[in-house]
Write a protein that holds these residues in place. Structure first.
Motif, short mmCIF file in Angstrom:
data_model
loop_
_atom_site.label_atom_id
_atom_site.label_comp_id
_atom_site.label_asym_id
_atom_site.label_seq_id
_atom_site.Cartn_x
_atom_site.Cartn_y
_atom_site.Cartn_z
N ASN A 250 2.35 5.07 0.83
CA ASN A 250 3.55 4.17 0.93
C ASN A 250 3.17 2.87 1.80
O ASN A 250 3.66 1.76 1.53
CB ASN A 250 4.93 4.76 1.67
N GLU A 251 2.56 3.04 2.93
CA GLU A 251 1.83 1.94 3.57
C GLU A 251 0.81 0.81 2.77
O GLU A 251 1.26 -0.20 2.72
CB GLU A 251 1.01 2.28 4.81
N THR A 252 0.31 1.61 1.84
CA THR A 252 -0.64 0.60 0.83
C THR A 252 0.24 0.14 -0.04
O THR A 252 0.04 -1.19 -0.45
CB THR A 252 -1.63 1.51 0.06
N MET A 253 1.39 0.59 -0.58
CA MET A 253 2.16 -0.11 -1.47
C MET A 253 2.91 -1.31 -0.73
O MET A 253 2.89 -2.42 -1.46
CB MET A 253 3.30 0.94 -1.98
N ASP A 254 3.33 -1.25 0.43
CA ASP A 254 3.86 -2.24 1.16
C ASP A 254 2.87 -3.57 1.17
O ASP A 254 3.12 -4.54 1.25
CB ASP A 254 4.08 -1.68 2.65
N LEU A 255 1.49 -3.24 1.66
CA LEU A 255 0.65 -4.20 1.56
C LEU A 255 0.32 -5.12 0.15
O LEU A 255 0.10 -6.41 -0.05
CB LEU A 255 -0.93 -3.47 1.98
N LEU A 256 0.36 -4.31 -0.99
CA LEU A 256 0.13 -4.61 -2.11
C LEU A 256 1.51 -5.61 -2.55
O LEU A 256 1.51 -6.66 -3.03
CB LEU A 256 0.49 -3.60 -3.17
N MET A 257 2.68 -5.21 -2.08
CA MET A 257 3.95 -6.04 -2.24
C MET A 257 3.71 -7.15 -1.40
O MET A 257 4.30 -8.38 -1.94
CB MET A 257 5.25 -5.20 -1.81
N ALA A 258 3.34 -7.22 -0.21
CA ALA A 258 3.16 -8.40 0.69
C ALA A 258 2.05 -9.29 0.01
O ALA A 258 2.34 -10.72 -0.16
CB ALA A 258 2.64 -8.09 1.84
N GLY A 259 1.15 -8.85 -0.74
CA GLY A 259 -0.03 -9.90 -1.32
C GLY A 259 0.79 -10.37 -2.59
O GLY A 259 0.37 -11.39 -3.18
#
Length: 381
Positions: A250-259
């Motif tokens: 889930n933390e990686t998904m948060d980074l993708l959404m921020a990107g």
């Protein structure tokens, strides 16, 4: 107690369930006949299934007292093209999941008075839409539970036929649709327009520059784009697009959404377009509980033998089952991965598997529920 000694062989009954459910698929939120069939079969076992007034799906409690352990099966089918025609199609194995849950209900109900507590069997609608689990959470169906077990048939690429896994570590997913709005113009005067296709191309390029930590698994890519009409001499001012986003945590998904937010902002600034988007479906990554996975491992070993218990599986696919733990962190969950020879693969219109392994799954789920009840009883002493 040995559950297999409590009931006659289930193969004929499970075959009947599977054949009926496979032949009568219904898409998300329209599983009306499916729900009726499940209610009918559970009532035939002497159980009292509970339907919902405003949606499809149901649940049933087996045993005495407040249920502390749950089994969950999804009930919807996909809408996809099969042999040139679009139709409802059970190409994700939910027909098998329902069959196993019905079998587990039959096994548990055979000696319900000897169970050290109650089990809630949940038949969930709309998994393919990614919001069926959320609907059950809103209705409080999961609230009394301490353990919740799910199940999913697995492709050969993940599990050999006849080998079953005690945990599935699904990834997070986002399905995004958006619109790019520029300015339409004549093809002879491109300087007077803002080309939505060129902006979309820039967005594709920007998505490739979203970096995540090495060792983490994730991807974001454009999977659909539509722009322009029949005339080739018009600069298109509007384009619609879709993005598929995946991450193992889930933390990686948060980074993708921020990107994604940064990529959109940069393209808007560079091209002077407006980009609007919305998340059509969102799935969170699995948060498998070690105790639940251990109980499932014990169940597999006791039902089919240690040699047929496989390793835990890490899968890039998504499952809305994991919303239960995401919103209720104290709930202990895992999913049984049933190695039943799924081929060519999940969601393939011609997907098939060896249905005889559904009996394994029914007994494993029932045994996992019983082990969880026994553990809770022991902890309460």
């Amino acid at each position: 107690m040995e559950l297999k000694s409590m009931v006659p062989p289930l193969s004929e009954t499970l075959s009947r369930h599977y054949n009926h459910l496979h032949a009568n698929p219904e898409v998300s939120w329209s599983e009306h006949e499916t729900t009726q069939y499940l209610v009918q079969e559970l009532k035939a076992l002497g159980l009292s299934p509970q339907r919902f007034e405003d949606m499809t799906g149901l649940y049933v409690d087996i045993g005495k007292g407040t249920p502390r352990v749950g089994l969950r099966a999804d009930i919807d089918a996909l809408w996809q093209e099969v042999d040139g025609e679009f139709q409802a199609n059970h190409s994700c194995g939910h027909d098998g999941h329902m069959t196993m849950a019905l079998g587990a209900a039959q096994i548990l109900s055979a000696k319900a008075d000897r169970l050290p507590g109650a089990v809630r069997v949940v038949f969930q609608p709309a998994e393919e839409k990614g919001n069926g689990a959320l609907a059950l959470l809103e209705k409080g169906v999961i609230d009394p539970l301490s353990y919740l077990f799910g199940v999913h048939v697995r492709p050969l690429i993940e599990l050999p036929e006849g080998i079953h896994s005690p945990a599935l570590h699904h990834g997070a997913a986002r399905m995004i649709r958006g619109t790019i709005t520029g300015v339409e113009a004549h093809g002879a005067r491109p300087e007077e327009g803002i080309n939505a296709i060129e902006a979309a191309s820039a967005l594709v390029d920007a998505l490739k520059r979203i970096w995540i930590q090495p060792g983490k698994s994730g991807s974001i890519k454009m999977t659909q784009i539509q722009a322009g009409g029949t005339a080739v001499n018009i600069i298109p001012g509007t384009a619609t697009f879709s993005l598929d986003c995946r991450a193992q945590q889930n933390e990686t998904m948060d980074l993708l959404m921020a990107g994604l937010d940064k990529a959109i902002a940069s393209v808007q600034a560079l091209y002077g377009v407006t980009i609007d988007f919305h998340i059509g479906a969102a799935i969170v990554a699995a948060q498998v509980d070690a105790e639940a996975a251990d109980l499932m491992k014990q169940a597999i070993t006791q039902v089919v033998g240690e040699q047929r218990c496989g390793a835990e599986i890490v899968s890039p696919g998504g499952e809305d089952f994991h919303y239960f733990t995401f919103h209720k962190p104290k709930l202990k969950t895992t999913m049984l991965g049933l190695g039943c020879g799924v081929t060519p693969g999940l969601h393939h219109p011609k997907m098939t598997f060896t249905s005889s392994y559904l009996e394994d799954g029914a007994f494993i789920l029932a045994r996992a529920a019983q082990l969880a009840l026994e553990k809770l009883e022991e902890e309460a002493k």
